[in-house]
Design a protein around this motif. Structure first.
Motif, PDB file in Angstrom:
ATOM      1  N   ARG A 556       0.828  -1.213   0.000  1.00 22.90           N
ATOM      2  CA  ARG A 556       0.000   0.000   0.000  1.00 22.90           C
ATOM      3  C   ARG A 556       0.861   1.260   0.000  1.00 22.90           C
ATOM      4  O   ARG A 556       0.576   2.224  -0.712  1.00 22.90           O
ATOM      5  CB  ARG A 556      -0.935   0.003   1.216  1.00 22.90           C
ATOM      6  CG  ARG A 556      -2.101  -0.969   1.093  1.00 22.90           C
ATOM      7  CD  ARG A 556      -2.944  -0.964   2.361  1.00 22.90           C
ATOM      8  NE  ARG A 556      -3.549   0.341   2.584  1.00 22.90           N
ATOM      9  CZ  ARG A 556      -4.731   0.709   2.089  1.00 22.90           C
ATOM     10  NH1 ARG A 556      -5.425  -0.132   1.345  1.00 22.90           N
ATOM     11  NH2 ARG A 556      -5.222   1.902   2.341  1.00 22.90           N
ATOM     12  N   GLN A 576      -3.451  -2.407  -7.409  1.00 18.40           N
ATOM     13  CA  GLN A 576      -4.697  -2.410  -6.641  1.00 18.40           C
ATOM     14  C   GLN A 576      -5.299  -3.817  -6.577  1.00 18.40           C
ATOM     15  O   GLN A 576      -5.778  -4.256  -5.517  1.00 18.40           O
ATOM     16  CB  GLN A 576      -5.692  -1.433  -7.277  1.00 18.40           C
ATOM     17  CG  GLN A 576      -5.298   0.033  -7.130  1.00 18.40           C
ATOM     18  CD  GLN A 576      -6.319   0.957  -7.751  1.00 18.40           C
ATOM     19  OE1 GLN A 576      -7.036   0.588  -8.672  1.00 18.40           O
ATOM     20  NE2 GLN A 576      -6.387   2.173  -7.242  1.00 18.40           N
ATOM     21  N   ILE A 579      -3.320  -5.835  -4.054  1.00 17.99           N
ATOM     22  CA  ILE A 579      -3.660  -5.496  -2.667  1.00 17.99           C
ATOM     23  C   ILE A 579      -4.958  -6.185  -2.261  1.00 17.99           C
ATOM     24  O   ILE A 579      -5.077  -6.731  -1.145  1.00 17.99           O
ATOM     25  CB  ILE A 579      -3.761  -3.973  -2.513  1.00 17.99           C
ATOM     26  CG1 ILE A 579      -2.381  -3.321  -2.725  1.00 17.99           C
ATOM     27  CG2 ILE A 579      -4.310  -3.601  -1.140  1.00 17.99           C
ATOM     28  CD1 ILE A 579      -2.406  -1.810  -2.728  1.00 17.99           C
TER      29      ILE A 579
END
Length: 795
Positions: A556, A576, A579
């Motif tokens: 992140r 993204q 994550i």
């Protein structure tokens, strides 16, 4: 673009007069920012840039050339300031005339005469007798139009060597403003020249008397022969005699002047060769100078000299110049290759990359070096990422160490998420507030976690410069002003293709970053072919949810750093997605471990209840240990800033205990410390009123201990200094009296004992008044320290 500067101003020249090729030093203001900034230099209208040597912004050295005017200004022109002005002038002196048979210690130019018909100087033959100035006085050119003079003196000429010479025309053109006295002097000079001619003729006759006598004898013999033998017999003898006389005279003249003329021709040849070497030594020495400057790394000097040589000799037809210029081009081509090699070397800094690109653009290198640099950096980043994975996999398989390899990147990187993990997860601290943080987590972290940490640091250390290099390439700041226009034209042709290619490079870096992390933590999410390229890890055990949490923090933070570079979101979509998958995996692992822990609870529980209603499953010792760790961490967090502000506050404004004024009240540093303690009180009171005494007593202990140390470090106090110190110690002690402990009371006592005792009643009275004044003014702020309405302790 460079910041505009003032135009050059010449305020001095030394010497201020001289003949051609005199070396002069020019001084002034704003004479350029460097050798490349100087683009023009004229003295008396003559261009002296070729011999100019820029020394500083206030000094230039050069040689005066064959100027057009006898006296004129010194004009300096620069790129940054434009054409300048001059407050001084230079006077060009005419060299002394030396005859062809006169000895001289220096080389001089050929004697010149002034051609009235063409208004220019011409070389005069060595044996010519035509004078440069027949009247011997200063020539003052008139302003009469040439056409009017030609009409007035039709068919005549002002050239004194012409058959149609007009004295009136000559005087009007050259001496219209000459005074009568000067003209009388000119008449005297003409008479002297005429007398010299007569004397010269007489000397010539005297020197040739023997020849005349021989001619007279020959004529007498001819006459006698004519009378005796007749004309026909004597003709042949007379012709022979005349030829002998002429041959003898010619041989005598050759003997007299052959040696002199030979020396003159040799001197002329040597002088011409020296003049050529002197005038064009810049070109002849340039190949060697280029080699030396390249070895020293002075690439700016090389480029400046090359541009000057290219403008002067780039299109020359002289063979010797073409030969030396070809050698210069060879050296410059070698320099282009050297700079390109340095540009493509990895690793390298962004500053060096921009510098080498500017050099290559100034040298008009073929191709697009800046785009080649971008491509090389892209390959280098990918190579580093894959090498990082291979090293960790090899280390894990070889089991060369029990801990993961340490990170070896620059210290100016973002805060490590893994360091944050250790700070929150590992709570092993010493009992002291000043204990250092335990760094053993780096050696205990699993290889795959350490790999993700180093991989993300590696990308964030290389990608920002890579992205800035692309931005500089797009906006043209990589190129110098001289090469900017051509660079813009070249980039405009391939702009769309370059943007497409660079986008693919960024996508490839992001793709490799995500795949390498997936290969280490989520291998089941890769295809078989991708697993061979990005995987290879030995999965002996599954990572715990704790380590996965900190991996997510690392990724992140990496995503946030890349977003700060203004990289488009579509290029970061893969991160993204990664994550999200890591978060899902972390939740699944955490739930699995929790379910297993719940199943094992029955094995640990005996269901025997004690007096407090707790079973053996709940360990009071563990709870107390955890409570103590949290408490110590909180005290350290809150007490350290307050303690650290005391010493700077005490000695603010160069305060000296031995030399201070009579106290007028408590100083601001103590008030700020109390305000900070009040802030801690409010924070704890909001959470739990019962925790306030426990927290405040520890903070007061830390503050009193530091204050005692500072007082004991003072070598001596003046009377006023001792009174000021006692006032501040008592004010703090009385304010926090409710939270005093034996330790803090002892610290305050030691602090007061380090001070001289108050000897007079006036000092004690002043101390009492100042304490009451302090308590009265800060009554509202100090209310939180009062547990009951009971009064504060007195000193």
């Amino acid at each position: 673009m460079s910041r505009s500067r003032q135009p050059p101003l010449v305020t001095g020249i030394s010497p201020n007069e001289g003949i051609s090729w005199t070396k002069v030093t020019i001084r002034g203001e704003n004479l350029g920012t460097g050798p490349t900034d100087l683009i023009g230099l004229t003295i008396c209208g003559h261009n002296c840039l070729l011999t100019a040597e820029w020394m500083s912004a206030s000094k230039i050295v050069c040689r005066v050339g064959q100027a057009k005017n006898d006296k004129g200004d010194i004009i300096v022109t620069t790129k940054s300031g434009g054409k300048g002005t001059s407050t001084v002038s230079f006077k060009l002196l005419k060299p002394e005339k030396i005859g062809i048979l006169d000895q001289s210690a220096v080389w001089v130019d050929e004697m010149n005469y002034y051609d009235m018909r063409t208004d220019r100087n011409k070389g005069i033959p060595p044996l010519s007798l035509r004078p440069a100035n027949p009247l011997g006085i200063e020539i003052e050119k008139s302003k009469f139009p040439q056409k009017d003079l030609e009409t007035l003196f039709h068919g005549m000429s002002a050239d004194f060597t012409s058959e149609n010479f007009s004295a009136a025309w000559y005087l009007i053109e050259n001496h219209s403003t000459t005074s009568f006295e000067q003209l009388k002097m000119a008449v005297s000079n003409l008479k002297k020249q005429a007398n010299k001619k007569n004397e010269g003729s007489l000397a010539y006759v005297k020197g040739g008397l023997s020849t005349f006598f021989e001619a007279q004898d020959a004529l007498s013999a001819i006459h006698q022969k004519l009378e005796a033998d007749g004309t026909e017999k004597v003709e042949g003898s007379m012709t022979q005699k005349l030829e002998n006389v002429l041959n003898r005279a010619s041989n005598t003249a050759d003997t007299l002047f052959q040696e002199v003329l030979g020396r003159k021709d040799k001197a002329d040849s040597t002088r011409n060769a020296l003049n050529v070497l002197q005038r064009f030594k810049f070109l002849f020495n340039l190949p060697l100078n280029i080699e030396r400057n390249i070895q020293k790394g002075d690439y700016d000097v090389v480029i400046n000299d090359y541009e000057k040589a290219k403008s002067l000799f780039g299109k020359t037809e002289v063979q010797v110049f073409k030969k030396y210029y070809a050698e210069v081009e060879t050296r410059i081509e070698d320099l282009r290759e050297l700079l390109l090699d340095k540009l493509l070397e990895t690793p390298s800094t962004l500053h060096d990359q921009k510098r080498y690109i500017r050099y290559l653009s100034d040298l008009h290198a073929d191709g697009d070096p800046s785009w080649q640099c971008i491509g090389a950096q892209h390959k280098w980043i990918l190579q580093l990422m894959h090498s990082c994975k291979e090293n960790y996999v090899k280390d894990l398989k070889g089991n060369t160490a029990l801990h993961s390899p340490m990170l070896e990147l620059d210290n100016d990187m973002r805060p490590s998420a893994l360091a944050h993990l250790s700070q929150t997860a590992s709570l092993k601290r010493a009992s002291s507030f000043q204990s250092g943080r335990d760094d053993t987590w780096r050696y205990k972290a699993p290889h795959r976690v350490a790999f993700v940490e180093k991989l993300t640091k590696l990308v964030l250390s290389q990608l920002p410069n890579f992205w800035k290099l692309w931005i500089s390439y797009v906006n043209g700041s990589l190129f110098s002003e001289t090469a900017e226009k051509s660079g813009q034209m070249e980039r405009s042709k391939n702009a769309r293709q370059r943007q497409h290619d660079f986008k693919k490079m960024i996508q490839e870096v992001m793709y490799s970053l995500v795949k390498l992390i997936r290969g280490s933590l989520l291998p089941f999410s890769l295809k078989e072919g991708e697993l061979r390229q990005y995987g290879g890890w030995e999965m002996k055990s599954e990572l715990s949810g704790q380590w996965l949490t900190h991996v997510i923090q690392t990724v992140r933070l990496t995503y946030e750093s890349l977003t700060a570079l203004e990289i488009p979101n579509d290029l970061l979509q893969n991160i993204q997605d990664l994550i999200l998958d890591l978060r899902v995996r972390c939740i699944m692992i955490t739930l699995q471990h929790t379910a297993e822990d719940v199943k094992r609870l029955a094995e640990k529980e005996d269901w025997i209840v004690d007096n407090e209603g707790l079973t053996s499953l709940v360990s009071m010792a563990s709870l107390k240990e955890l409570d103590q760790r949290l408490f110590e961490n909180y005290i350290e967090l809150k007490a350290d800033p307050i303690v650290g502000s005391l010493e700077p506050g005490i000695y603010a404004g160069y305060f000296d205990w031995k030399d201070c004024l009579t106290p007028t009240g408590v100083r601001n540093y103590l008030k700020e410390a109390l305000v900070n303690i009040i802030a801690v009180h409010a924070e704890v009171f909001t959470i739990s009123k019962e925790l306030v005494p426990r927290v405040l007593s520890k903070i007061v202990e830390a503050v009193s201990e530091e204050l005692s140390r500072l007082m004991q470090c003072v070598s001596s106090f003046s009377k006023n200094g001792a009174l000021q110190a006692r006032l501040e110690i008592c004010a703090l002690r009385d304010t926090v009296a409710v939270y005093l402990t034996p330790e803090s009371k002892s610290s305050f006592k030691q602090a007061l004992e380090a001070l001289p005792q108050l000897s007079s009643g006036a000092d004690k009275k002043l101390l009492e008044e100042l304490l009451n004044k302090f308590k009265s003014r800060m009554h509202l702020q100090l209310t939180c320290f009062q547990a009951s309405p009971s009064p504060m302790l007195k000193t």
